[in-house]
Design an enzyme around this catalytic site. Structure first.
Site, short mmCIF file in Angstrom:
data_model
loop_
_atom_site.label_atom_id
_atom_site.label_comp_id
_atom_site.label_asym_id
_atom_site.label_seq_id
_atom_site.Cartn_x
_atom_site.Cartn_y
_atom_site.Cartn_z
N LYS A 34 0.82 -1.21 0.00
CA LYS A 34 0.00 0.00 0.00
C LYS A 34 0.86 1.27 0.00
O LYS A 34 0.61 2.18 -0.79
CB LYS A 34 -0.91 -0.02 1.22
CG LYS A 34 -1.74 1.24 1.41
CD LYS A 34 -2.69 1.12 2.58
CE LYS A 34 -1.97 0.97 3.90
NZ LYS A 34 -1.22 2.20 4.29
N THR A 35 1.86 1.32 0.89
CA THR A 35 2.67 2.53 1.00
C THR A 35 3.47 2.77 -0.28
O THR A 35 3.59 3.91 -0.74
CB THR A 35 3.62 2.43 2.20
OG1 THR A 35 2.86 2.20 3.39
CG2 THR A 35 4.42 3.71 2.37
N ASP A 224 -4.57 8.29 2.88
CA ASP A 224 -4.08 6.98 3.30
C ASP A 224 -5.00 6.41 4.38
O ASP A 224 -5.68 7.16 5.08
CB ASP A 224 -2.66 7.13 3.83
CG ASP A 224 -1.96 5.80 4.08
OD1 ASP A 224 -2.41 4.78 3.51
OD2 ASP A 224 -0.98 5.79 4.84
N GLU A 225 -5.01 5.09 4.54
CA GLU A 225 -5.81 4.42 5.57
C GLU A 225 -7.25 4.93 5.56
O GLU A 225 -7.84 5.27 6.59
CB GLU A 225 -5.19 4.64 6.96
CG GLU A 225 -3.75 4.17 7.10
CD GLU A 225 -3.61 2.65 7.12
OE1 GLU A 225 -4.61 1.94 6.94
OE2 GLU A 225 -2.47 2.18 7.31
N GLN A 255 -9.23 -4.21 7.52
CA GLN A 255 -8.37 -3.82 8.64
C GLN A 255 -8.91 -2.59 9.37
O GLN A 255 -8.15 -1.87 10.01
CB GLN A 255 -6.95 -3.56 8.14
CG GLN A 255 -6.27 -4.80 7.55
CD GLN A 255 -4.81 -4.56 7.22
OE1 GLN A 255 -3.98 -4.38 8.11
NE2 GLN A 255 -4.49 -4.56 5.94
N ARG A 558 -0.07 -10.17 10.47
CA ARG A 558 1.23 -9.59 10.88
C ARG A 558 2.35 -10.61 10.69
O ARG A 558 3.53 -10.25 10.67
CB ARG A 558 1.23 -9.20 12.37
CG ARG A 558 0.21 -8.14 12.82
CD ARG A 558 0.18 -6.93 11.95
NE ARG A 558 -0.82 -7.05 10.90
CZ ARG A 558 -0.84 -6.34 9.78
NH1 ARG A 558 0.11 -5.47 9.54
NH2 ARG A 558 -1.78 -6.51 8.88
#
Length: 606
Positions: A34-35, A224-225, A255, A558
């Site tokens: 994503k980043t 973002d997010e 998420q 994770r």
């Protein structure tokens, strides 16, 4: 063009990065880059000739914003093209930073000056207590913490005191408290954190000429997010992007785990309804975890009805089965975890690659005890934030008052810390010196005039640590030329930015909420019990259970190499939603003996 930053992008990532104009939703699965996609998009805009001052990129933590800026700068440096713009004028920051930026220019429209103070939670609570005292309302009936939470909720939902019900006496009193609190903020030339969003919405909606100016100024908006935005934050985005429609949002509804902070992932799910011309791109390739972990996590989240379905997959190896262990109690579980960690260490695994996740902070007690007794180095990922420490808050109060003498709470904090004579002297001197001394000089003046080191020595034992904190504050202040920028920066630091730097050689213990955005080679998820995850408070509403399932999904994703799940008492319903062929089950008795009977009625939850 050589060394293009997207030379390793997948086709979906590249399509997102090179999107032209119009609204775009990127549904990015866990570990799907994503980043990289977001920063590649930023770089593409700059490389295409969009001026930095025409772009704003919004995220939720200063740490994430800095990482984004660093990556974009790396891309620019890699190009070695002197015609590409500098990043100085590019806004990359949090919603609250953006709000503060706008309110600096619009302060007079909301009855403030540009040198306003930003109240943190402690300041806001102190203000509210004064309002309750002034209204002669008992604090046992009107709990300040709960009242402040209700006010915050109202602000996030863009509700003012004027449009609240006044049916009962309690309702009427709440409206009076809300109005009194707002007046206190105005009188102190201050905003609370919620104001940094809600007051911006008010300005943009009440002054169309200012809205038009900002719409013209910021031609491209990236968020973002996006699954974590609340009602007021989304309203700001919609207002700013309405004219040009160049809105790029990225996130993962699977998420979304922060509803307790007011986030509403329905903004994510309804994006195409709100923006009919929107394109949607799915990022479904996971670069982090094994095939087994991805298949298990995908099977779990598929049980949620409120979601944008994604088919997460990976080219990584199949990996080991999920290790699920049943214990008699939390003490046995803790000892079982430490024993497995010892085994991993004997196999050559590194302590720094191991984490233990849990649903609630209280679960760490047994784990810490076992780790201590087994002499396994560990650290809690969390703790008191730097700017929440007393010595820092005292000094910052002095700085705040120096530049905003209307700040009653700061002057009162100083008055409660020092004698009347010292307080009167320092409050007289600080505003006079504020424009003549640098920030480090002003801090040093505060320390010397109040004899602050001697004060700390009289009241506290851990002087070396406190002095180190003060030296760090002085050093950090010295990097700012503008005092207002410094005070704004430290006020806007979010909880996640306050997390301590991780040691390399220690097992990390943290809640699942703290783990979001991180990854580890070996992940232990403990206490996978019914009433823990899903938490007992979530069992009355299906939507709350679905958020708990998303929390479990975050925990599972994770893990890069191995995932260990354990429980005691009644196992979580979520364990029953995992494909049994992906599980290696062990039941550990109170004597330490093991069996492999996954269908044992004593531990199986249908």
């Amino acid at each position: 063009m050589t060394n293009r930053p997207w030379h390793n992008l997948s086709p979906a990532q590249q399509k997102a990065a090179e999107h032209l104009n119009g609204p775009l939703l990127i549904a990015a699965g866990a570990g799907s880059g994503k980043t990289l996609t977001l920063t590649s998009r930023l770089f593409h805009l700059l490389r295409s000739g969009i001026r930095p001052e025409q772009i704003i990129a919004i995220t939720f933590t200063n740490k994430a914003a800095q990482e984004m800026r660093n990556r974009v700068q790396f891309f620019l440096d890699t190009e070695q093209d002197t015609t590409l713009p500098k990043l100085d004028a590019l806004f990359i920051g949090t919603f609250h930073s953006l709000g503060a930026k706008i309110l600096k220019a619009e302060a007079s429209r909301v009855h403030r000056t540009a040198r306003f103070t930003i109240f943190d939670e402690d300041d806001a609570l102190s203000a509210l207590k004064k309002v309750l005292t002034a209204l002669n309302l008992p604090k046992d009936t009107y709990n300040p913490v709960k009242i402040l939470g209700r006010i915050s909720h109202c602000k996030n939902e863009l509700r003012t005191a004027r449009n609240l019900p006044t049916t009962t006496k309690m309702d009427q009193n709440f409206v009076s408290i809300f109005e009194g609190y707002e007046q206190f903020l105005r009188d102190n030339n201050a905003f609370d954190f919620d104001d940094l969003i809600t007051k911006v919405v008010w300005v943009l909606e009440q002054f169309p000429d200012r809205l038009a100016m900002y719409q013209q100024q910021w031609q491209h908006i990236l968020v973002d997010e996006f699954q974590d935005v609340n009602t007021s934050q989304y309203r700001v985005v919609k207002l700013l992007a309405h004219a040009h429609q160049n809105l790029f949002v990225i996130g993962d509804d699977a998420q979304s785990i922060y509803s307790f902070r007011g986030s509403d992932f329905r903004n994510f799910l309804n994006f195409e309804k709100d923006w009919p011309k929107a394109n949607v791109i799915l990022l479904e390739e996971n670069y982090r975890s094994t095939q087994t972990i991805i298949r298990a996590a995908s099977a779990l989240i598929a049980h949620n009805t409120l979601q944008k379905p994604k088919d997460l997959w990976t080219k990584n190896t199949e990996g080991a089965p999920l290790a699920v262990s049943a214990y008699t109690n939390d003490e046995a579980e803790a000892w079982g975890v430490t024993e497995k960690i010892r085994t991993l260490l004997r196999q050559g695994k590194k302590l720094g690659g191991i984490t233990i996740l849990y649903r609630t902070n209280a679960q760490s007690r047994a784990l810490e005890q076992a780790l201590i007794q087994d002499r396994i180095p560990y650290e809690i990922f969390g703790g008191l934030k730097f700017y929440a420490r007393k010595e820092i808050k005292d000094i910052v109060a002095g700085l705040r008052y120096a530049f905003n003498p209307q700040d009653l709470l700061s002057s009162e904090r100083i008055g409660k810390t020092f004698t009347k004579a010292v307080t009167q002297n320092i409050l007289t001197a600080l505003p006079r010196l504020a424009g003549n001394l640098t920030l480090p000089e002003l801090i040093q003046f505060f320390i010397e005039e109040t004899n602050y080191v001697a004060y700390l020595e009289r009241h506290y034992k851990n002087m070396p640590e406190r002095l180190e904190n003060i030296q760090e504050l002085i050093h950090f202040a010295g990097t700012f030329k503008d005092s207002q920028d410094f005070l704004e920066r430290i006020a806007l630091l979010s909880s996640s930015d306050g997390r301590p730097k991780l040691q390399k050689e220690a097992v990390k213990l943290m809640t699942i909420h703290m783990a979001k955005g991180l990854e580890f080679n070996q992940v232990f998820l403990v206490g996978v019990n019914e009433h823990l995850i899903p938490h007992e408070r979530s069992l009355l509403k299906n939507e709350d259970v679905e958020e708990e399932r998303r929390l479990m999904y975050v925990a599972m994703t994770r893990a890069k190499e191995n995932l260990y799940l354990s429980f005691f008492d009644l196992p979580s319903r979520f364990l029953g939603e995992l494909p049994p062929e992906l599980i290696e089950f062990t039941k550990v008795s109170s004597y330490g003996s093991e069996s492999k009977d996954w269908d044992d009625e004593a531990i199986y939850l249908d």
